[in-house]
Design a protein around this motif. Structure first.
Motif, mmCIF file in Angstrom:
data_model
loop_
_atom_site.group_PDB
_atom_site.id
_atom_site.type_symbol
_atom_site.label_atom_id
_atom_site.label_comp_id
_atom_site.label_asym_id
_atom_site.label_seq_id
_atom_site.Cartn_x
_atom_site.Cartn_y
_atom_site.Cartn_z
ATOM 1 N N VAL A 293 56.833 64.300 55.336
ATOM 2 C CA VAL A 293 57.940 64.790 55.885
ATOM 3 C C VAL A 293 57.389 63.678 57.755
ATOM 4 N N GLN A 294 56.919 63.232 57.629
ATOM 5 C CA GLN A 294 56.757 62.266 58.785
ATOM 6 C C GLN A 294 56.745 60.555 58.565
ATOM 7 N N CYS A 295 57.025 60.556 57.159
ATOM 8 C CA CYS A 295 56.817 59.331 57.026
ATOM 9 C C CYS A 295 58.978 59.125 56.289
ATOM 10 N N ALA A 296 59.531 60.006 56.403
ATOM 11 C CA ALA A 296 60.944 60.161 56.150
ATOM 12 C C ALA A 296 61.070 59.657 57.113
ATOM 13 N N ILE A 297 60.524 60.896 58.378
ATOM 14 C CA ILE A 297 61.729 60.862 59.836
ATOM 15 C C ILE A 297 61.223 59.223 60.397
ATOM 16 N N ALA A 298 59.907 58.541 60.458
ATOM 17 C CA ALA A 298 59.598 57.887 60.988
ATOM 18 C C ALA A 298 61.239 56.721 60.103
ATOM 19 N N ALA A 299 61.141 56.734 59.326
ATOM 20 C CA ALA A 299 60.944 55.827 59.013
ATOM 21 C C ALA A 299 63.213 55.083 58.743
#
Length: 361
Positions: A293-299
């Motif tokens: 989830v962190q990666c999706a939002i950070a992208a």
């Protein structure tokens, strides 16, 4: 997105469909196609006349060859100073690199000798020897001498920096490769992020005279011992467009973004730190090494990119338990899926939706 360790919770809601109207919400998705940036001179060569070396030269930092040649000749003189060494002739370095490429594309068991042994067919007609001397005109002895002296950087300079940076010889070259790839290729709408390996068959897996700065061992890989990369590749052509070398856990933990994000997200943000990719709203596709989830939002928040990936170990804020219950407690038919959604605020202040989907395979 927040720090690595957060006690915040995320709300997920069941949804049977996701409503999306480009006319009212704006369709930002990248619409271009992947392409190689041929210059005017290169375009004069018809496509059917382009050979593998054409593409190799496009992706390789050719200007770097002169430097490699100078440093390799210097090392040849150091090694064979009492034997009047034969220095590299014009074009010989590219020729030797081509032989190394041929060895990679046609690997043979039996060590280096088998590549220079003559053609020899067994009962079933399988060619055993590579016959490199007759095919390429370079003896095994000359090939070995050149690679014994092969230098990417000045050896004296490397020695001065080696204690602080084991990758001092390789780092400038990798940087040039990444710059060359960025200038040579425009990626399309989908970009894949994944791991890659360069196999290591050296005598030592330690960093010494016969070793490597850092060797990664991954049993599940076809070539499980070697230098590991995190790589971006154009999803249409399969061409790698950027590489990040895995330098070992300690050194990687000190790189940019690792103080805020997990390792997979930090790696994605470093690899996508490019004006070509930023705010392009391309879609990054990754496996569980990157998926979170962190990666999706950070992208989105950091790069202006979409992310789609599998969630496995990095399941913080992901409704893994709920989806697992659906998969185990319901008599779902093969192909059935279950979707949850969660809202978040994007970098431009707009409301966005995360989707979490499980399906019965």
């Amino acid at each position: 997105v927040g720090p690595k360790k957060s006690t915040a919770k995320r709300e997920w809601k069941q949804c049977s469909a996701v409503d999306y109207d480009p006319s009212t919400q704006g369709d930002r998705r990248f619409k271009g196609v992947s392409q190689i940036k041929w210059n005017g001179t290169e375009l004069q060569t018809p496509v059917q006349n382009r050979t593998p070396i054409t593409y190799f030269k496009k992706a390789f930092p050719i200007d770097y060859l002169d430097q490699i040649e100078d440093f390799t000749n210097k090392e040849l003189e150091n090694i064979y100073q009492n034997a009047n060494p034969t220095l590299l002739a014009e074009g010989e370095l590219m020729h030797v690199l081509g032989i190394r490429l041929a060895m990679t594309l046609d690997p043979k068991k039996g060590g280096m000798d088998i590549h220079w042994s003559s053609y020899d067919a067994d009962i079933e007609g399988v060619i055993l020897g590579g016959d490199f001397k007759n095919r390429f005109g370079t003896s095994k002895s000359r090939f070995q001498k050149v690679f014994q002296a092969f230098q990417l950087e000045d050896k004296d300079s490397i020695k001065r920096h080696m204690h602080d940076d084991p990758w001092a010889e390789l780092r400038p070259f990798y940087d040039e490769v990444n710059k060359t790839l960025e200038n040579a290729i425009t990626p399309g709408a989908t970009i894949v992020i994944d791991e890659s390996m360069s196999s290591w068959h050296g005598l030592s897996t330690n960093f010494d005279a016969e070793g490597c700065p850092h060797v990664t061992k991954i049993e599940r890989k076809p070539e499980g011992i070697g230098v590991e990369y995190k790589a971006l590749a154009d999803g249409y052509s399969g061409i790698i467009i950027k590489l990040e070398v895995m330098e070992g856990a300690e050194r990687m933990s000190k790189l940019k973004y690792t103080d805020t994000y997990n390792a997979g997200t930090a790696s994605l943000l470093r690899l996508t730190d490019s004006p070509v990719l930023q705010n392009s709203w391309r879609t990054i596709v990754g496996d569980s090494a990157f998926g979170s989830v962190q990666c999706a939002i950070a992208a989105d928040v950091e790069r202006g990119l979409y992310f789609m990936g599998a969630i496995k170990t990095a399941h913080a804020f992901f409704p893994a338990t709920y989806l697992l219950k659906w998969a185990t407690l319901n008599s779902a038919s093969r192909g059935d899926c279950y979707t949850l959604k969660s809202d978040y605020r994007s970098r431009d202040g707009q409301d966005r939706v995360l989707l979490a989907t499980a399906w019965n395979d």
